[in-house]
Enzyme design. Structure first.
Site, PDB file in Angstrom:
ATOM      1  N   HIS A  54      51.329  46.559  -1.586  1.00  8.83           N
ATOM      2  CA  HIS A  54      50.427  45.666  -0.864  1.00  8.83           C
ATOM      3  C   HIS A  54      50.563  44.222  -1.357  1.00  8.83           C
ATOM      4  O   HIS A  54      50.558  43.269  -0.568  1.00  8.83           O
ATOM      5  CB  HIS A  54      48.993  46.182  -1.038  1.00  8.83           C
ATOM      6  CG  HIS A  54      47.949  45.276  -0.465  1.00  8.83           C
ATOM      7  ND1 HIS A  54      47.162  44.476  -1.256  1.00  8.83           N
ATOM      8  CD2 HIS A  54      47.578  45.027   0.808  1.00  8.83           C
ATOM      9  CE1 HIS A  54      46.343  43.781  -0.481  1.00  8.83           C
ATOM     10  NE2 HIS A  54      46.568  44.094   0.767  1.00  8.83           N
ATOM     11  N   GLU A 110      53.610  42.818   0.145  1.00  9.50           N
ATOM     12  CA  GLU A 110      53.379  42.465   1.560  1.00  9.50           C
ATOM     13  C   GLU A 110      52.766  41.057   1.654  1.00  9.50           C
ATOM     14  O   GLU A 110      53.186  40.232   2.472  1.00  9.50           O
ATOM     15  CB  GLU A 110      52.454  43.505   2.191  1.00  9.50           C
ATOM     16  CG  GLU A 110      51.989  43.172   3.599  1.00  9.50           C
ATOM     17  CD  GLU A 110      50.484  43.280   3.747  1.00  9.50           C
ATOM     18  OE1 GLU A 110      49.864  42.260   4.101  1.00  9.50           O
ATOM     19  OE2 GLU A 110      49.920  44.371   3.489  1.00  9.50           O
ATOM     20  N   HIS A 111      51.772  40.786   0.807  1.00  7.40           N
ATOM     21  CA  HIS A 111      51.139  39.462   0.830  1.00  7.40           C
ATOM     22  C   HIS A 111      52.145  38.354   0.528  1.00  7.40           C
ATOM     23  O   HIS A 111      52.103  37.292   1.133  1.00  7.40           O
ATOM     24  CB  HIS A 111      50.022  39.396  -0.226  1.00  7.40           C
ATOM     25  CG  HIS A 111      48.681  39.789   0.302  1.00  7.40           C
ATOM     26  ND1 HIS A 111      47.624  38.929   0.316  1.00  7.40           N
ATOM     27  CD2 HIS A 111      48.226  40.950   0.821  1.00  7.40           C
ATOM     28  CE1 HIS A 111      46.564  39.544   0.828  1.00  7.40           C
ATOM     29  NE2 HIS A 111      46.896  40.771   1.135  1.00  7.40           N
ATOM     30  N   GLU A 127      40.099  40.629  -1.571  1.00  9.62           N
ATOM     31  CA  GLU A 127      40.299  41.691  -0.581  1.00  9.62           C
ATOM     32  C   GLU A 127      39.856  43.031  -1.179  1.00  9.62           C
ATOM     33  O   GLU A 127      39.203  43.844  -0.518  1.00  9.62           O
ATOM     34  CB  GLU A 127      41.780  41.746  -0.164  1.00  9.62           C
ATOM     35  CG  GLU A 127      42.031  42.697   0.986  1.00  9.62           C
ATOM     36  CD  GLU A 127      43.487  42.723   1.438  1.00  9.62           C
ATOM     37  OE1 GLU A 127      44.316  42.012   0.834  1.00  9.62           O
ATOM     38  OE2 GLU A 127      43.779  43.457   2.400  1.00  9.62           O
TER      39      GLU A 127
END
Lengths: 431, 420
Positions: free
Chosen positions: A65, A68-69, A140
């Protein structure tokens, strides 16, 4: 190029396996102005332990993740902005077994496609930019920690599974992402973002050969190694029967899960997925006698729902919602399964449920996102998602009953609950 | 697109399209959004959905829909400006895909008509069981909004920003007034709505117009129209003299900051673009600065409430960062009103909007929502018209419109023990 036409659903799908190992599918949509491209790697939140260059590597929870950012950063700035300048709306998500990057546009499609292919295949991380992202991802994670829907599902997976890496929260925790460095991100990109481990799906009124050409030209020549992953050796039994935590919620919530054997790869696995969903719908979907009884006597309300989830090496049936008496729902589910097994499925009910399943899957094809993500998932699992009509036709009543008999059993069941009130800690104490 | 009055105060918007897998049919009553009665009106379609004379319970209704290839026919409650829209949306596969060549539009329209006109009743009332269970469900749904802290903070901000105005009322009403609804009052409201509330019908799909009109006239012939009320209008918000600050505590790990702004300018296309530049997209000033540059949050976005003349900002931040986020959001608004915008930012905002208008015709759901909104406002511009208007809005107008945007209300969701 291999082109298939699917008469029953009125779709066609030119496909190409490029020399570098990348699989590309295009679903032409004449008459539509939207164009949607989805570029995905078979790499997600649960791929934390894998073998690279002969050595087993353990990586921090949340790494896929985090990657991905950071992928949107380019040497010249940000791919997000480059796409935005063309009026495209880019985004990305990380799931348990997949990371997907996509954009939606009506103009400059080919240029946007090039940007997408380029930024996903070209890592560019600096100490500073990786550091900066930690604050954003931290927020997040906090947001997800305050979200009961996420928490109850994660808690269920942690109750069902003792070791399998689906227990790991996809974004990780504030602690687990603390030590991620540009080097960790480069290593993971190198291992997983290879043409052989990726798929590109495009939906819209585009020329398929232009899509194949762009991918051929922009992406690396080498397919990349097959990466072996370790999801943990999972016992058949559930890890704990019940987990409870308290959160700021308006009413008690529950999610009941049944641990199922993982489906195989290929079309038989797809069949299991569709069969599991249909079986669950027959047992407790809105049309079922069970749902109606529980709804009418007020045990459940409109928030009740469920699904059959499958992941590499794991699968579970789950259902839940707001409810003060989850024990009563669990009992009713077990009894109804026994009744169905004893009496069989009412023939009229069976016919209409099968028809309804076909209709709602077909309705899902209005959505470009559904088509693109569905085909990508199918590719990674070795099946063609457009084959659902013939699979539904192959499913027999006995298959449904066998599936329910084998899986909906007390010893396979775990309960995840959230009660209103102050947080007392992450793990429940009712195990 | 063809718009036509089918019956007194019943208008059909017909949009032929062959490219979809489905047909979409919706019918809504339009009624003013009001503090005391929003809950009752939200409850009504849920009770109507429970059973009709011909299909008196959930089982019978589900069975009919399953036979129609799993058609969906759900009730909806929407808030558009200060108008509450209650009704049903049906989605069903296009006849071309029905295995036996069945027609699906007619039976779906028929069932919708039954739900509207032939609910199961006893002694001139709805069944008490249905009313009670749906009332409990609605109260549960209203209470559960607080489970999602982002939704909760947005709703609370709007309620404070528009205290005393209809726009501050939630589309589902409030828990207390829902609990007080009696079956008798509900039935009276139902009778009033079918007689006099304006009704909007929308169809998009492959059927010919005459077929759609016939199906609807058949399904709705018994609608007892008696003097139709006008479509509810929305009053603009007027700016507070001094910004109002509201703080609330909850057991949460992340704080929420909501900021409500009033726009005195009525230049809608300029404000629409201005909002996109401010916080309405992933290349907006809020995204690029509050998130990307300062790493203060995962989300910081803004929404333009066109009918009401408001902009609201929603963000999730660390409690300690509230002041920094607050200052930065205001600083970005100031920058925008001074015209501190790069050419690419402006082009991107126009591109996003152009794309959104163009892509609208690719989604039956978006089209339905758009044309329902247009009908409420008595406007007939198409998405292309709006796109053209947007293209013709020069940058100076955007900056001028954004300089009319003033802070009105601030809402903080804090950790409980930190509340002072």
């Amino acid at each position: 190029m291999r082109e298939s036409f699917y008469e029953r659903i009125g779709e066609s799908c030119p496909r190409e396996k490029l020399a570098n190992g990348l699989s590309v599918c295009v679903v032409p949509k004449p008459g539509y102005r939207r164009k949607y491209a989805f570029f995905a790697a078979r790499y997600g939140g649960m791929d934390v332990r894998f073998r690279l260059d002969g050595q087993w590597r353990d990586t921090p929870a949340g790494i896929a993740h985090y990657l991905e950012h950071k992928m949107f950063d380019t040497k010249d700035g940000s791919a997000m902005q480059d796409l935005a300048k063309n009026g495209a709306e880019p985004n990305a998500f990380t799931a348990s077994a997949m990371t997907g990057y996509y954009f939606d546009c009506t103009e400059h499609f080919e240029e946007n496609l090039k940007i997408l292919l380029r930024f996903v295949s070209t890592p560019y991380f600096t100490q500073e930019s990786v550091e900066k992202e930690r604050g954003i991802i931290g927020q997040e994670i906090r947001m997800v920690e305050d979200n009961p829907d996420w928490q109850i599902y994660q808690q269920l997976l942690q109750a069902l599974y003792a070791r399998h890496s689906c227990r790991i929260p996809i974004a990780g925790t504030v602690e687990s992402i603390a030590d991620i460095t540009p080097q960790t991100l480069y290593d993971c990109h190198k291992a997983f973002y290879t043409p052989g481990n990726m798929v590109l799906t495009v939906v819209g009124d585009v020329r398929p050969e232009r899509v194949f050409e762009a991918a051929e030209r922009i992406l690396p020549r080498e397919s990349g190694p097959e990466i072996e992953r370790d999801y943990g050796r999972e016992p058949e039994a559930v890890c704990r029967r019940e987990s409870v935590r308290r959160m700021e919620v308006s009413a008690p919530q529950f999610l009941l899960g049944f641990k199922c054997p993982a489906p195989e790869l290929g079309e038989s696995g797809y069949r299991t997925e569709l069969l599991g969903d249909l079986a669950w719908d027959i047992l407790l979907g809105e049309s079922s006698p069970l749902y109606q009884r529980l709804y009418e006597d007020g045990t459940i309300n409109g928030s009740f729902g469920g699904a059959f989830d499958t992941l590499p090496g794991a699968a579970c049936l789950y259902a839940g919602g707001d409810c003060k008496e989850p024990g009563k729902v669990a009992e009713a589910i077990l009894r109804e399964t026994e009744r169905l097994d004893r009496e069989g499925i009412d023939p009229d009910y069976w016919q209409r449920m099968r028809r309804a399943a076909f209709g709602s899957t077909l309705r899902g094809l209005n959505s470009f996102e559904n088509i693109a993500v569905g085909l990508a998932e199918g590719y990674f699992q070795g099946y063609d998602a457009f084959h659902f009509p013939r699979i539904y036709e192959s499913i027999r009543q006995e298959d449904i009953l066998t599936f329910l008999r084998e899986n909906v059993r007390e010893e396979r069941m775990a309960l995840s609950r959230i009660l209103p009130g102050e947080q007392q800690g992450k793990e429940g104490n009712n195990a | 697109m063809v718009r036509k009055e089918l019956m007194e105060g019943v208008n059909l918007t017909y949009l032929p399209a062959r490219k979809f897998k489905t047909g979409l049919l919706s019918a809504h009553f339009l009624t003013p959004l009001e503090e005391g009665s929003a809950g009752m009106r939200a409850l009504l379609p849920a009770v109507l959905r429970r059973g009709t004379v011909g299909s008196p319970d959930m089982g019978a209704i589900s069975a009919r829909l399953d036979r129609l290839y799993g058609a969906e026919l759900d009730y909806t409650v929407r808030k558009k400006g200060e108008c509450q829209c209650i009704g049903f949306v049906g989605s069903f596969i296009d006849d071309a895909y029905a295995l036996g060549g069945e027609k699906l539009l007619e039976p779906v329209a028929e069932l919708m008509g039954e739900m509207i006109l032939e609910p199961v009743t006893r002694g001139g009332r709805f069944l008490p069981d249905y009313v009670e269970s749906e009332r409990d469900n609605l109260a549960d749904a209203i209470r559960s909004i607080r489970n999602d802290k982002r939704d909760w903070a947005e709703l609370r901000l709007l309620r404070e920003l528009c205290a005393g105005e209809a726009y501050g009322v939630s589309r589902l009403g409030d828990e207390r007034s829902v609990e007080r609804i009696s079956g008798q009052k509900l039935y009276a409201e139902y009778a009033r709505l079918i007689a006099s509330a304006p009704m909007e019908i929308f169809y998009c799909g492959s059927a010919e117009r005459t077929r759609v009109e016939d199906a609807l006239l058949n399904a709705l012939s018994a609608l007892p129209r008696r003097g139709v009320a006008p479509i509810p209008e929305t009053e603009r918000h007027s700016l507070r003299g001094e910004a109002k600050v509201v703080r609330e505590g909850m057991d949460v790990t992340q704080g929420k900051l909501g900021m409500g702004f009033a726009c005195t300018s009525e230049d809608e296309s300029a404000l629409l673009l201005g909002n996109l530049l401010f916080g309405g997209s992933s290349n907006s000033k809020l995204f690029l600065n509050v998130r990307e540059k300062l790493s203060l949050c995962y989300y910081a976005s803004s929404l333009y409430h066109r009918r009401k003349g408001l902009i609201t900002v929603s963000s999730g931040v660390e409690f300690a960062d509230f002041p920094r986020a607050y200052e930065e959001i205001l600083a970005q608004l100031t920058a925008l009103s001074r015209g501190e915008v790069e050419p690419w930012e402006l082009e991107a905002a126009r591109g996003v909007l152009r794309s959104a208008y163009a892509a609208m015709e690719d989604s039956q759901g978006r089209l339905e929502n758009f044309y329902l909104g247009q009908a409420i406002e008595g406007r007939s511009d198409s998405p292309e018209d709006l796109a053209r208007e947007m293209e013709e809005t020069p940058a100076e107008r955007i900056f001028r419109a954004m300089s009319s945007v003033k802070l009105d209300t601030v809402y903080y969701l804090e950790r409980k023990e930190e509340k002072t």
